[in-house]
Write an enzyme that holds these catalytic residues in place. Structure first.
Site, mmCIF file in Angstrom:
data_model
loop_
_atom_site.group_PDB
_atom_site.id
_atom_site.type_symbol
_atom_site.label_atom_id
_atom_site.label_comp_id
_atom_site.label_asym_id
_atom_site.label_seq_id
_atom_site.Cartn_x
_atom_site.Cartn_y
_atom_site.Cartn_z
ATOM 1 N N ASP A 1 39.524 25.902 46.186
ATOM 2 C CA ASP A 1 38.841 26.888 47.047
ATOM 3 C C ASP A 1 36.774 26.163 47.340
ATOM 4 O O ASP A 1 35.492 27.010 46.625
ATOM 5 C CB ASP A 1 38.091 28.676 46.192
ATOM 6 C CG ASP A 1 37.852 30.059 47.085
ATOM 7 O OD1 ASP A 1 37.273 28.698 48.741
ATOM 8 O OD2 ASP A 1 37.077 30.940 46.870
ATOM 9 N N GLY B 1 36.117 35.308 45.758
ATOM 10 C CA GLY B 1 38.185 36.292 45.708
ATOM 11 C C GLY B 1 38.650 36.770 44.675
ATOM 12 O O GLY B 1 39.860 37.257 44.090
ATOM 13 N N PHE B 2 38.839 36.005 43.286
ATOM 14 C CA PHE B 2 39.191 36.731 42.031
ATOM 15 C C PHE B 2 38.643 37.582 41.311
ATOM 16 O O PHE B 2 39.521 38.617 40.976
ATOM 17 C CB PHE B 2 38.874 34.931 41.155
ATOM 18 C CG PHE B 2 40.261 33.613 41.422
ATOM 19 C CD1 PHE B 2 41.621 34.416 41.879
ATOM 20 C CD2 PHE B 2 39.135 33.183 42.383
ATOM 21 C CE1 PHE B 2 42.156 32.698 42.122
ATOM 22 C CE2 PHE B 2 40.159 32.733 42.501
ATOM 23 C CZ PHE B 2 41.477 31.680 42.857
ATOM 24 N N VAL C 1 31.357 39.056 39.397
ATOM 25 C CA VAL C 1 30.411 38.293 37.677
ATOM 26 C C VAL C 1 29.710 38.888 38.005
ATOM 27 O O VAL C 1 28.395 39.589 39.163
ATOM 28 C CB VAL C 1 30.258 37.074 38.951
ATOM 29 C CG1 VAL C 1 29.682 36.650 37.233
ATOM 30 C CG2 VAL C 1 31.364 36.688 38.654
#
Length: 668
Positions: A447, A333-334, A337
């Protein structure tokens, strides 16, 4: 270069003057209204003195402390208002007559439909959650109702009626109930947990206003939604408003023209005098920059800021092979990676954040400093981040090689033979331990899900993304609504009431526990409408004494009574975590304590048996009953649950008998 700055400020204040002078002019309807303790609100809500400026007028706004009310059903029904949210177009109201009847346990509470204002060309009114009751006269009912319907016989004495209902409303009634009068009433989420209408019919309910497409387009275009004398919709763009728009355009053009003219003139005056000096300065800067790049190392490399290790963008670019897609570990969500390897041979996971707004760089660095100080064996370590000079915002974590818990439950790494019950409960305990540490540090994860639970090669837990909700509390979200989180794991109270607590993490962890037991996903669109989320499915199965249908067959609980007892105990704990009202959920510390007791249950039982054989222990009557009772279905008793290794009992039965205060349990 001072004079142009003054010119810019002159232009800014000139523009601000025009805008303010325009907004201060009179208008047909105010942009917003103030209503005492309800605060500020706007269309589609309005006040009684401006009743033509909205769809629903709030009465009593002139007195700050007076009870604010709305009128439904052509002004014949008056309801007190407790809360308004104009952004979501919802209003909380209370039916005092219904409240009185419910408090008196009067069957008259089920006599009449709740009535809303009629729909209009501007939109329509809806109640957030309702249920249909079928009031069937006992002497006239000839056909038995379907099995999925529940019945309440508490009104048989006073009205000779049995009330039938089902937790999921349907448009067409069952043929066997078609002749029974129907009543539609507001309900609380307790409908899924109680067989008594007096427990789930609620006098306080949420009314939502759904604007029509015409009205929404009108508002988007700067107009006002109106209904004329014949009941037809029209978008009000009066002559006054048109004149204002033309005046605004004219003033904007004049402002831009005057400001731009002055700016160009000023720049032309200073250009000649500064041209040569700027040229020499630019040459000097370029030469110094070339020398620095040739003779000096990367200024960010190896630096610390507020104690936080700083990585240069180039260093991380090299470590990830220029963020090669083949090195991509996944998306969250951020941000995305990537796998990387630093010059010192450390393997890292580099998170490339979607939002890199540097308006508050110092605050961001302070938050990162806090996160780097968090040290727990079950939390992913944050090594550092890029500096404020970097054009990309990157966070550097330790690399966990064995993937996520989600991938081992259902993904490409899934291998049920590796996920034995001891491994699963070990994962649950270590995850709870990490969350307890975060809560003790004042951090709510927000989360918690199997995709954020990483596993090393020994299946030891490393919880990830534990600090990003702290760094980005409002700007980044998995869903478009205000609450942040992932569908299926999101705390219902947080979603509907915008109240975030550490119990929100407990709810999400309850979903994780059910995933460990069942291997089922948190959300599955292929399941029935009311069982799409695993939380709802689990609550329904537990209520129907069908818990064993949820258990992963690979656990083979039918052949191992010890594993069966522990699986049931963890299911009972998950049930407590999934309570809709957060006050009914245990804290994460209590959850961790219970999980540890469940894990050590066998050892304790063996010690107790040895002591009994040696004559050194006496088993109480209650403990003997618990050990002798077969595990065939789940029943619940919170008081006993947190005194494991005993088996909980009768929570659902207590709710059905009215021993739990449902009004408090589901109050908003």
């Amino acid at each position: 270069m001072v004079l142009p700055v003054h010119v810019v400020f002159f232009f800014f204040f000139l523009f601000l003057y025009h805008v303010l002078s325009l907004s201060s002019a009179s208008s047909e309807c105010p942009r917003s209204f103030y209503c005492g303790n309800l605060g500020e609100f706007w269309f589609p809500f309005t006040t009684a003195e401006h009743k033509d400026c909205g769809m629903l007028a709030i009465h009593g706004c002139e007195d700050f402390n007076s009870t604010k009310t709305v009128y439904f059903f052509s002004g014949k029904q008056k309801f007190p208002v407790t809360y308004i949210n104009s952004f979501h177009k919802i209003v909380y109201v209370r039916d005092t007559d219904l409240q009185r009847r419910l408090e008196n346990n009067s069957c008259d509470a089920f006599c009449c439909n709740i009535t809303l204002p009629p729909s209009s060309p501007m939109g329509q009114f809806q109640i957030f959650l309702t249920i249909t009751l079928y009031r069937c006269n006992n002497s006239n009912l000839q056909v038995s109702p379907p099995k999925q319907f529940l019945n309440y016989k508490g009104c048989a004495k006073s009205r000779n009626e049995t009330i039938y209902f089902r937790t999921q409303d349907q448009d067409d009634p069952s043929p066997s109930l078609a002749a029974c009068p129907r009543v539609r009433l507001p309900a609380s989420p307790a409908i899924f947990l109680s067989g008594d209408p007096f427990k789930f019919i609620t006098p306080e309910f949420v009314v939502y206003i759904q604007l029509s497409n015409d009205c929404q387009r009108c508002l988007d275009g700067g107009g006002l939604c109106r209904v004329n004398g014949t009941g037809e919709f029209f978008c009000s763009r009066s002559k006054v408003m048109a004149d204002k728009r033309r005046a605004l355009k004219l003033r904007l053009l004049i402002g831009f023209g005057v400001g731009l003219g002055i700016l160009v003139l000023t720049l032309a005056i200073i250009f000649r005098g500064c041209k040569q000096r700027q040229k020499n300065a630019l040459s000097h800067v370029r030469l110094r920059s070339i020398n620095q790049h040739r003779n000096e190392p990367d200024p960010d490399s190896g630096r610390l800021f507020l104690g936080v290790p700083i990585f240069s963008y180039k260093e991380l670019q090299d470590a990830t092979n220029n963020f090669d897609p083949s090195n991509k570990l996944g998306d969250g969500g951020f941000g995305s990676v990537y796998y990387g390897k630093l010059q010192d041979e450390r393997e890292v996971a580099v998170k490339h954040l979607f939002h890199h707004n540097y308006k508050r760089v110092e605050q961001f660095m302070t938050e990162v400093e806090i996160l780097t100080r968090l040290r727990h064996k079950n939390l992913v370590s944050l090594y550092g981040c890029t500096s404020r000079q970097s054009h990309e915002l990157l966070l550097v974590y330790e690399y966990i090689p064995n993937g996520t818990l989600a991938s081992h439950l259902r993904g490409h790494s899934a291998n049920p033979t590796l996920l034995t019950w001891p491994t699963r409960i070990k994962i649950a305990i270590e995850t709870a331990s990490a969350l307890a540490y975060l809560h003790a540090s004042g951090i709510i994860h927000r989360d918690v899900k199997t995709n954020n639970i990483l596993l090393d090669n020994n299946f030891c837990v490393k919880v990830a993304d534990f600090g990003l909700s702290r760094l980005f509390p409002d700007d980044v979200s998995h869903v478009s609504t205000a609450p942040q989180g992932t569908p299926g794991y999101l705390d219902p109270e947080y979603h509907f009431c915008f109240r975030l607590t550490n119990k929100s993490d407990v709810y999400s962890f309850g979903v994780v526990l059910m995933e460990l037991i069942s291997l089922m996903p948190a959300v599955d669109m292929g399941r029935n409408k009311d069982e799409i989320t695993l939380a709802n499915l689990a609550m329904r199965k537990i209520q129907r004494s069908e818990f064993e249908e949820l258990v992963d067959p690979c656990l083979r609980i039918e052949k191992d009574s010890e594993v069966k007892k522990k699986v049931v105990a963890v299911g009972e704990l998950a049930f407590q975590c999934l309570q809709i009202n957060n006050e009914m959920r245990p804290s994460i510390d209590e959850v961790l304590d219970v999980l540890r007791k469940i894990e050590s249950c066998k050892e304790d039982d063996e010690n107790a048996r040895e002591d009994s054989e040696d004559g050194g222990a006496v088993i109480s009557k209650n403990e003997a009953e618990i050990q002798a009772r077969p595990v065939t279905s789940i029943n619940f008793d919170k008081a006993k649950l947190f005194k494991l290794p005993s088996s909980p009992n009768n929570m659902i039965e207590k709710w059905r008998n009215g021993k739990v205060d449902q009004a408090k349990l589901f109050s908003v």
